[in-house]
Design a protein around this motif. Structure first.
Motif, PDB file in Angstrom:
ATOM      1  N   LEU A  51       0.813  -1.214   0.000  1.00 25.07           N
ATOM      2  CA  LEU A  51       0.000   0.000   0.000  1.00 25.07           C
ATOM      3  C   LEU A  51       0.848   1.266   0.000  1.00 25.07           C
ATOM      4  N   ALA A  52       2.021   1.190   0.571  1.00 25.03           N
ATOM      5  CA  ALA A  52       2.911   2.355   0.632  1.00 25.03           C
ATOM      6  C   ALA A  52       4.326   1.867   0.877  1.00 25.03           C
ATOM      7  N   ALA A  53       5.292   2.650   0.425  1.00 19.00           N
ATOM      8  CA  ALA A  53       6.702   2.325   0.646  1.00 19.00           C
ATOM      9  C   ALA A  53       7.481   3.619   0.758  1.00 19.00           C
ATOM     10  N   ASP A  95       5.303   5.457  10.578  1.00 20.06           N
ATOM     11  CA  ASP A  95       4.420   6.624  10.570  1.00 20.06           C
ATOM     12  C   ASP A  95       4.225   7.163   9.156  1.00 20.06           C
ATOM     13  N   LEU A  96       5.312   7.231   8.394  1.00 20.34           N
ATOM     14  CA  LEU A  96       5.228   7.757   7.029  1.00 20.34           C
ATOM     15  C   LEU A  96       4.349   6.882   6.146  1.00 20.34           C
ATOM     16  N   THR A  97       4.545   5.574   6.213  1.00 21.71           N
ATOM     17  CA  THR A  97       3.808   4.680   5.307  1.00 21.71           C
ATOM     18  C   THR A  97       2.326   4.598   5.652  1.00 21.71           C
ATOM     19  N   VAL A  98       1.974   4.581   6.940  1.00 22.43           N
ATOM     20  CA  VAL A  98       0.539   4.523   7.275  1.00 22.43           C
ATOM     21  C   VAL A  98      -0.144   5.835   6.905  1.00 22.43           C
ATOM     22  N   THR A  99       0.593   6.943   7.006  1.00 18.51           N
ATOM     23  CA  THR A  99       0.021   8.226   6.587  1.00 18.51           C
ATOM     24  C   THR A  99      -0.248   8.217   5.089  1.00 18.51           C
ATOM     25  N   GLN A 100       0.703   7.695   4.315  1.00 19.81           N
ATOM     26  CA  GLN A 100       0.513   7.596   2.865  1.00 19.81           C
ATOM     27  C   GLN A 100      -0.680   6.722   2.520  1.00 19.81           C
ATOM     28  N   ALA A 101      -0.882   5.655   3.303  1.00 16.94           N
ATOM     29  CA  ALA A 101      -1.958   4.701   3.015  1.00 16.94           C
ATOM     30  C   ALA A 101      -3.281   5.104   3.649  1.00 16.94           C
ATOM     31  N   GLY A 102      -3.279   6.135   4.480  1.00 17.62           N
ATOM     32  CA  GLY A 102      -4.511   6.587   5.107  1.00 17.62           C
ATOM     33  C   GLY A 102      -5.002   5.681   6.210  1.00 17.62           C
TER      34      GLY A 102
END
Length: 605
Positions: A221-223, A267-274
């Motif tokens: 979902l995000a990287a 934190d960065l990846t979950v923010t990108q994935a919402g």
């Protein structure tokens, strides 16, 4: 009494303690998004941490500075930050070439498709209201229902999760739990629980990459990736290990730096994935043996000196909260197994990610870096070795070398009048040479005859001049730093040593099974350097064997791909453990013909 360093042109003030070197005060300081470069870890051997003293007094130049700085530099106020100590308040300027900014990172890699079979699964049960006629707690109802339906045999609770579960069922309804093995690791009131997420982390010594994965679908979902925050303490592993063993506080600091970085990436990846870090229910980490040990705060004394033995090469499983990592309360952390002191879980993940262990072809896999790991699959045999290739391919120990950041010369081709046509990252004014630019430049000069087969510069060639340190080739005149960018004879020797180490590893593994390079069907190049290097240049300098080019595959971040496989499939995770046990590790220095192979590999084709 502490003093302050004022940084020009920002006017920022940084505190410096008595008897503290400038680099110790500036290690955590970010200037225009960059940190002070110190490839040697502040030991006074690389000369990269040049700063200019504008005002204030510092200690007299050390022997290292007398060797690494010219008289003109010293009289102009240039000092090495790792050597100079403030005697009072200072005002300094950090030149652009002394800064190590955010590198070009390699996140993507070849990815095998596998059936989704993660360590965790979601189950729903119907609970009844707790009453005098049904005096059963919420947790016990769930446990009984799971056992009765056969979903889990003899289920147990993660105790911290159990403490967060409502003690009684207030009203009849559906609840959802996350189960890992025989343990209940998460609880949700209702049937609409958020999707279970996993975080796969490639804990590299230069950069740390993370992938947020949906554990139901296997979709990434995000990287994202960040520079390894340990770099100011040494760009090579041995410098960091030496720092860590100095004290318990140092070892704790090295662990904290890595853990904070992984948490930042979560934190960065979950923010990108919402979504939220509380949705992360599994974390998988792969890294070289030293990085894994430093992350876990495991003993590293035996790893940093002969016989370079790991505290353990086995996989490690624990709760993510014990580290602690940003994840769900009952989330589990899996650290992939290593093979030997210098061959870690990232190499296991590379083999897994590329499917080398299952290949029916003669396959080589190279992850090129300060330590280059090489895997060979031939028939039923899976072999590997580690080469001390050094940091030259990452721009370190090169006179005007730098990491792959904006302004670094990343590619070069023969130009007019004996010159080179250079391309920089970001199309900015050239500041220095990163690894791929160094290889391209040497390959072009070898082709032009400016460098001979022994690696010697032709002193009569155009753009070659002789300085106090010997002959050097002027790559760029009046660069973005205001100085010429050169390749010196010493730089060429550093590349010869690096490429000879890699080629010796390849030839030694092949020789042990009676093969030559022409027999190899596939050669995978993994990692950031392998993804960006010009293959023709790598062959031209003899780093890679001269085989048909379609046999050489640039695989990207294969270790990251392997980490994701361990996250979404228990079958693949168990395969990683079998790989770690099955690989035949070869100590190059003790292999037959090592010395002669290495000596031959020093020359250019």
């Amino acid at each position: 009494m502490s003093h302050f360093i004022e940084l020009e042109p920002t006017g920022r003030h940084v505190q410096i303690k008595p008897h503290q070197t400038i680099i110790e005060a500036l290690r955590a300081v970010v200037v225009h998004g960059n940190t002070l470069s110190a490839p040697c870890g502040g030991n006074g051997t690389c000369g990269n941490c040049r700063v200019k003293i504008i005002a204030g007094d510092v200690t007299e130049p050390t022997a290292a500075e007398l060797e690494l700085l010219s008289e003109f530099e010293r009289t102009s106020g240039v000092r090495l930050a790792c050597q100079a100590k403030a005697l009072g308040a200072l005002r300094i300027r950090i030149p652009a070439e002394s800064l190590s900014g955010a590198m070009e990172t390699q996140i993507d890699g070849l990815q095998r498709d596998v059936p989704i079979d993660p360590a965790v699964r979601r189950l729903t049960v119907e609970t009844a209201q707790s009453t005098l006629l049904n005096p059963v707690s919420t947790a016990d109802q769930i446990t009984q229902l799971l056992a009765r339906t056969g979903a889990i045999h003899n289920p147990i609770w993660d105790f911290e999760v159990l403490k967060a579960v409502p003690p009684l069922v207030s009203e009849t309804g559906t609840v959802t739990v996350t189960v890992s093995g025989g343990e209940i690791t998460n609880y949700f009131d209702g049937a609409d629980a958020p999707a279970a997420m996993g975080l796969a982390v490639d804990l590299g010594s230069t950069k740390i990459a993370a992938y947020l994965v949906d554990l139901t679908t296997g979709e990434t979902l995000a990287a994202d990736a960040l520079m390894n925050p340990q770099i100011p303490y040494g760009e090579d592993i041995m410098s960091r290990l030496a720092f860590a063993v100095e004290s318990e506080a140092n070892r704790g600091l090295m662990a904290e730096l890595l853990r904070d970085c992984v948490n930042d990436l979560a934190d960065l990846t979950v923010t990108q994935a919402g979504c939220d870090v509380s949705h992360i229910e599994q974390v998988v980490i792969v890294g070289n043996t030293a990085m894994s040990h430093l992350f876990l705060e495991a003993p590293v004394e035996a790893l940093g000196s002969a016989p370079y033995t790991a505290a353990t090469v086995a996989a490690v499983e624990l709760k993510a909260r014990d580290v602690p990592l940003h994840a769900a309360l009952g989330a589990e952390l899996y650290v992939a197994p290593s093979i030997a002191g210098f061959v870690g879980g990232d190499h296991v993940a590379m083999i897994l990610g590329l499917g080398i262990h299952e290949s029916r072809k003669i396959t080589l896999g190279l992850d090129i870096g300060t330590n280059t790991e090489i895997a060979l699959k031939h028939g039923e045999r899976l072999m590997c070795c580690s080469c001390a290739s050094g940091p030259a391919f990452e721009g370190a120990n090169i006179t005007h070398g730098m990491r792959a950041v904006a302004g670094a010369i990343s590619h070069a081709q023969p130009g007019e009048n004996g010159g080179l046509r250079c391309v920089t990252i970001g199309n900015q004014a050239p500041l220095g040479l990163c690894g791929s630019g160094v290889v391209d430049s040497i390959a072009a000069l070898r082709k032009a005859g400016v460098i001979n087969a022994l690696g010697l510069l032709d002193r009569d060639a155009h753009r070659v001049r002789v300085s106090a340190g010997g002959p050097e080739y002027v790559v760029v005149e009046k660069s973005g730093t205001g100085r010429d960018i050169v390749l010196t004879q010493k730089d060429i020797v550093a590349v010869q040593l690096a490429k000879a180490a890699i080629r010796t590893g390849v030839e030694t593994l092949l020789g042990l099974v009676g093969l030559s390079a022409s027999d190899v069907d596939e050669i995978y190049l993994a990692g950031a350097f392998g993804a960006h290097i010009n293959i023709e240049s790598a062959v031209a300098i003899g780093m890679l064997p001269d085989v048909p080019r379609d046999r050489i595959i640039q695989a990207g971040n294969a270790a990251g791909a392997g980490a994701r496989l361990c996250l979404i499939s228990m079958k693949e995770r168990r395969a990683a453990e079998r790989i770690a046990r099955a690989v035949e590790y070869t100590e190059l220095a003790t292999a037959p013909g090592f010395s002669s192979t290495y000596a031959h590999s020093l020359n250019f084709p």
